[in-house]
Design a protein around this motif. Structure first.
Motif, mmCIF file in Angstrom:
data_model
loop_
_atom_site.group_PDB
_atom_site.id
_atom_site.type_symbol
_atom_site.label_atom_id
_atom_site.label_comp_id
_atom_site.label_asym_id
_atom_site.label_seq_id
_atom_site.Cartn_x
_atom_site.Cartn_y
_atom_site.Cartn_z
ATOM 1 N N SER A 21 131.042 79.294 -23.333
ATOM 2 C CA SER A 21 130.460 78.156 -22.626
ATOM 3 C C SER A 21 128.964 78.354 -22.528
ATOM 4 O O SER A 21 128.468 79.486 -22.552
ATOM 5 N N THR B 239 125.565 76.485 -20.446
ATOM 6 C CA THR B 239 125.013 75.502 -19.522
ATOM 7 C C THR B 239 123.530 75.781 -19.399
ATOM 8 O O THR B 239 123.119 76.935 -19.362
ATOM 9 N N SER C 48 119.943 74.396 -17.202
ATOM 10 C CA SER C 48 119.412 73.546 -16.135
ATOM 11 C C SER C 48 118.091 74.127 -15.654
ATOM 12 O O SER C 48 117.699 75.219 -16.056
ATOM 13 N N GLU D 215 133.499 76.343 -12.771
ATOM 14 C CA GLU D 215 133.412 75.340 -13.824
ATOM 15 C C GLU D 215 133.866 74.013 -13.234
ATOM 16 O O GLU D 215 134.552 73.998 -12.212
ATOM 17 N N ALA E 82 132.894 71.161 -18.104
ATOM 18 C CA ALA E 82 131.509 71.622 -18.189
ATOM 19 C C ALA E 82 131.497 73.138 -18.300
ATOM 20 O O ALA E 82 132.458 73.805 -17.936
ATOM 21 N N GLY E 83 130.395 73.674 -18.791
ATOM 22 C CA GLY E 83 130.249 75.118 -18.887
ATOM 23 C C GLY E 83 130.128 75.763 -17.520
ATOM 24 O O GLY E 83 129.935 75.099 -16.503
ATOM 25 N N ILE F 271 128.756 77.619 -14.350
ATOM 26 C CA ILE F 271 127.537 77.828 -13.586
ATOM 27 C C ILE F 271 127.778 79.072 -12.746
ATOM 28 O O ILE F 271 128.900 79.320 -12.303
#
Length: 177
Positions: free
Chosen positions: A37, A39, A41, A90, A155-156, A158
Motif C-alpha cells: 500500500s 499513501t 499526504s 486503513e 485506501a492505503g 495511514i
C-alpha cells in the motif's frame, strides 16, 4: 542466516516535486519488491509531504532502501518501522444494492457488528465506510460478498509512530530556511 521477512511501514518526508513518486517506485521495482500500500499526504509541517509505504521485506533490505530514498534530492528524511512500532489503520468503502438493506436483516447486523457506518443511501444503493486493520476490512468484505458488492475500494495505510519522531524539529528548521 536468512533474515525474517516482516511487514514494514516506510515513511518518507519530502518536498512536493513532480516525478518523485516515479523515482520512489523505481527503487522498489529494481529490487523486485511489491508495494502492498502507498499513501501520500501533507505532513505535520506545511510544505512537506509524507509517503507511507507498506512492504513485506527484511530489515536489512529496508535499511538499504531508506538509504536510497535519502539520496533523492527532494527527500528530507526516510524511516522504516515494524508493526509493533506504529499505530495504523486503513479505510474502505462498499457500494451495495439498497434493497438488501431493507430485505436482508443480516446486513444490518453485519454493519453493526463491524463498526462500519452508512455514508449515503438512495433507491439504488447504499455506501458503507469502514476503518480498521486490514483483516477487519477483509472479514467485512467476505461477509458482504455473500450478498453482492457493487463496488469496493480500500485506501492505503495511514500510520503514526508510537515513539516521538525527532523529524518534526528538523522539518521545522528545514521549512524556516
Amino acid at each position: 542466516m536468512n533474515e525474517e521477512i516482516k511487514t514494514l511501514t516506510i515513511s518518507i518526508y519530502t518536498e512536493n516535486n513532480i516525478g518523485l513518486l516515479n523515482r520512489i517506485s523505481a527503487i522498489f521495482q529494481r529490487r523486485t519488491i511489491n508495494i502492498e500500500s502507498l499513501t501520500t499526504s501533507q505532513s505535520e509541517i506545511e510544505g512537506v509531504n509524507r509517503f507511507v509505504i507498506v512492504v513485506n521485506i527484511t530489515e536489512a533490505q529496508a535499511k538499504k532502501i531508506v538509504g536510497q530514498f535519502e539520496k533523492q534530492i527532494e527527500v528530507i528524511r526516510a524511516y522504516y518501522h515494524t508493526e509493533e512500532e506504529t499505530i495504523y489503520t486503513e479505510s474502505c468503502m462498499f457500494k451495495i444494492k439498497s434493497d438488501l438493506l431493507f430485505n436482508e436483516p443480516q446486513i444490518q447486523n453485519i454493519i453493526k457488528d463491524s463498526n462500519s457506518r452508512i455514508v449515503t443511501v438512495n433507491k439504488e444503493f447504499f455506501v458503507l465506510e469502514k476503518s480498521g486493520r486490514r483483516k477487519e476490512i477483509e472479514s467485512l468484505r467476505k461477509d458482504l460478498n455473500t450478498y453482492g458488492i457493487m463496488q469496493f475500494v480500500r485506501a492505503g495505510r495511514i500510520a503514526v509512530t508510537k515513539d516521538e519522531m525527532k523529524v518534526t524539529e528538523m522539518l521545522k528548521a528545514f521549512n524556516n530556511q
